[in-house]
Scaffold this motif. Structure first.
Motif, PDB file in Angstrom:
ATOM      1  N   GLY A 174      52.506  20.268 -36.519  1.00 39.69           N
ATOM      2  CA  GLY A 174      51.668  20.747 -35.443  1.00 39.69           C
ATOM      3  C   GLY A 174      51.257  22.200 -35.664  1.00 39.69           C
ATOM      4  N   TRP A 175      50.408  22.692 -34.808  1.00 41.70           N
ATOM      5  CA  TRP A 175      49.964  24.079 -34.926  1.00 41.70           C
ATOM      6  C   TRP A 175      49.466  24.579 -33.577  1.00 41.70           C
ATOM      7  CZ3 TRP A 175      47.084  19.951 -36.697  1.00 41.70           C
ATOM      8  CH2 TRP A 175      45.803  19.796 -36.157  1.00 41.70           C
ATOM      9  N   LYS A 176      49.396  25.881 -33.464  1.00 36.17           N
ATOM     10  CA  LYS A 176      48.819  26.505 -32.272  1.00 36.17           C
ATOM     11  C   LYS A 176      47.352  26.800 -32.543  1.00 36.17           C
ATOM     12  CE  LYS A 176      52.836  28.639 -30.087  1.00 36.17           C
ATOM     13  NZ  LYS A 176      53.410  29.906 -29.556  1.00 36.17           N
ATOM     14  N   ARG A 185      49.642  23.683 -27.696  1.00 39.01           N
ATOM     15  CA  ARG A 185      49.698  23.516 -29.138  1.00 39.01           C
ATOM     16  C   ARG A 185      49.419  22.066 -29.501  1.00 39.01           C
ATOM     17  NH1 ARG A 185      54.708  21.863 -31.388  1.00 39.01           N
ATOM     18  NH2 ARG A 185      54.289  23.157 -33.190  1.00 39.01           N
ATOM     19  N   PRO A 210      46.705  16.483 -28.489  1.00 38.62           N
ATOM     20  CA  PRO A 210      46.621  17.494 -27.431  1.00 38.62           C
ATOM     21  C   PRO A 210      45.600  17.112 -26.383  1.00 38.62           C
ATOM     22  CG  PRO A 210      45.423  18.226 -29.363  1.00 38.62           C
ATOM     23  CD  PRO A 210      46.100  16.943 -29.746  1.00 38.62           C
ATOM     24  N   ASN A 216      41.778  22.007 -25.385  1.00 40.08           N
ATOM     25  CA  ASN A 216      42.670  22.175 -26.531  1.00 40.08           C
ATOM     26  C   ASN A 216      41.974  21.602 -27.762  1.00 40.08           C
ATOM     27  OD1 ASN A 216      44.912  22.825 -28.037  1.00 40.08           O
ATOM     28  ND2 ASN A 216      46.376  21.797 -26.712  1.00 40.08           N
TER      29      ASN A 216
END
Length: 333
Positions: A174-176, A185, A210, A216
């Motif tokens: 995952g990532w922000k 995120r 998300p 998002n």
């Protein structure tokens, strides 16, 4: 005593419904309009309410206009409604696979054993979990004995459990995302490959998308998953989990196009669960929520659907979804 000006109220409501209907039809053009499709059941309820009021107060011309707006609101979901009513009648021979997906919402704790019993009804081959954290860890632990094989992205909240040994596993981290609401995120995606009884290998991916654009980076997650799926045999691939996408949102068409997979979940109100509506004192409205499911199963062309259903409430804001698929004999090896 203040008297209601029904004409003003009705005309204002009709203007709002007109704008909502326009947004639904503009959904293919921009994600901000697609947000309105995710809440489609609410607009159906609103239009029906206004229609009842116009008829009840004798505003017949406005009632006719409201009926037209109701049709305009329903039409974007016509394909979804048709698919919800249609069921396959003739199924081929082949190996069967049962899968369950459930967003635990961090719930579990003292009810872990009961929740595990709900998820294992029908003895699924694989179970995809989302938000397996907090109290949800107790549920994962309760499943460990019967489902000892796990692809979990380093013991993360998105995980795939199996009764059968994995030939290999992996993770899409995952990532922000930048320029989105703070604190949100993109969750990881866990995948595993198993061998069917006839020796064919299939890959199953557990995901937690998300929130939709522009809230998002849902589009970014879809593209990252598309890149991951290029290394798998698309016709035998299965993707399931919490998609945060309620039909008839146009984003589902994008997933189908980018992934080369077909959605198998139609007419399943997996969200909100009765536990969530009860917590907020909201009524359960089964008719308009027939398209409110955000938990889905996508599968390649080698799979045919035997059955898809929601399982009983577990206390989460989601209800679990169970899918039984058949890998057709003669599918490309």
């Amino acid at each position: 005593m203040i008297e209601l000006n029904w004409a003003v109220l009705i005309n204002t409501a009709l203007a709002v419904l007109g704008l909502l209907a326009l947004c639904l039809w503009l959904a293919p053009l921009a994600p901000v309009f697609d947000l309105f499709r995710h809440a489609w059941p609410l607009w159906v309820i609103a239009a029906l309410t206004v229609l009842v009021v116009t008829v009840g107060t004798g505003h017949w011309r406005e009632a006719g206009l409201c009926a037209l707006l109701l049709v305009a609101i329903i039409l974007p979901a016509r394909g979804e409604i048709a698919a919800s009513l249609w069921r396959e009648s003739m199924l081929p021979d082949g190996d069967r696979l049962t899968l369950v997906t459930h967003n635990l919402w961090g719930k579990g704790d003292e009810r872990a054993e009961d929740i595990a019993q709900i998820l294992t009804a029908g003895t699924p081959d694989l179970i995809a979990l989302q938000e397996a954290r907090g109290g949800g860890l107790a549920v994962a632990a309760a499943l460990a004995a019967a489902y000892p094989y796990a692809a979990d992205c380093g013991d993360g909240p998105t995980r795939l459990l199996s009764r059968h040994p994995f030939l290999r596993t992996g993770c899409l981290d995952g990532w922000k995302p930048a320029h989105r609401l703070p604190g949100l995120r993109v969750m990881p995606a866990a995948w595993g490959e198993i061998a069917m009884p006839d020796g064919q290998r299939v890959v199953v991916v557990a995901i937690h998308l998300p929130w939709p654009e522009p809230l998002n980076d849902q589009a970014g997650a879809i593209e990252a998953l598309a890149a991951l799926f290029e290394s798998f045999e698309a016709d035998r691939l299965i993707v399931l989990g919490d998609f945060n996408a309620a039909p008839p949102a146009h984003i589902h068409e994008r997933m189908t196009r980018r992934w080369g997979l077909q959605r198998r979940t139609f007419g399943l109100a997996s969200w909100p669960s009765q536990s969530l509506t009860r917590a907020f004192g909201l009524p359960r409205l089964p008719l308009p929520t027939m398209l409110a499911g955000i938990d889905h199963v996508y599968a390649g062309s080698a799979w045919q659907t035997l059955s898809v259903r929601v399982l009983p409430d577990t206390g989460s804001d989601h209800r679990p979804v169970q899918a039984r698929l058949i890998l057709r004999d003669g599918a490309n090896p």
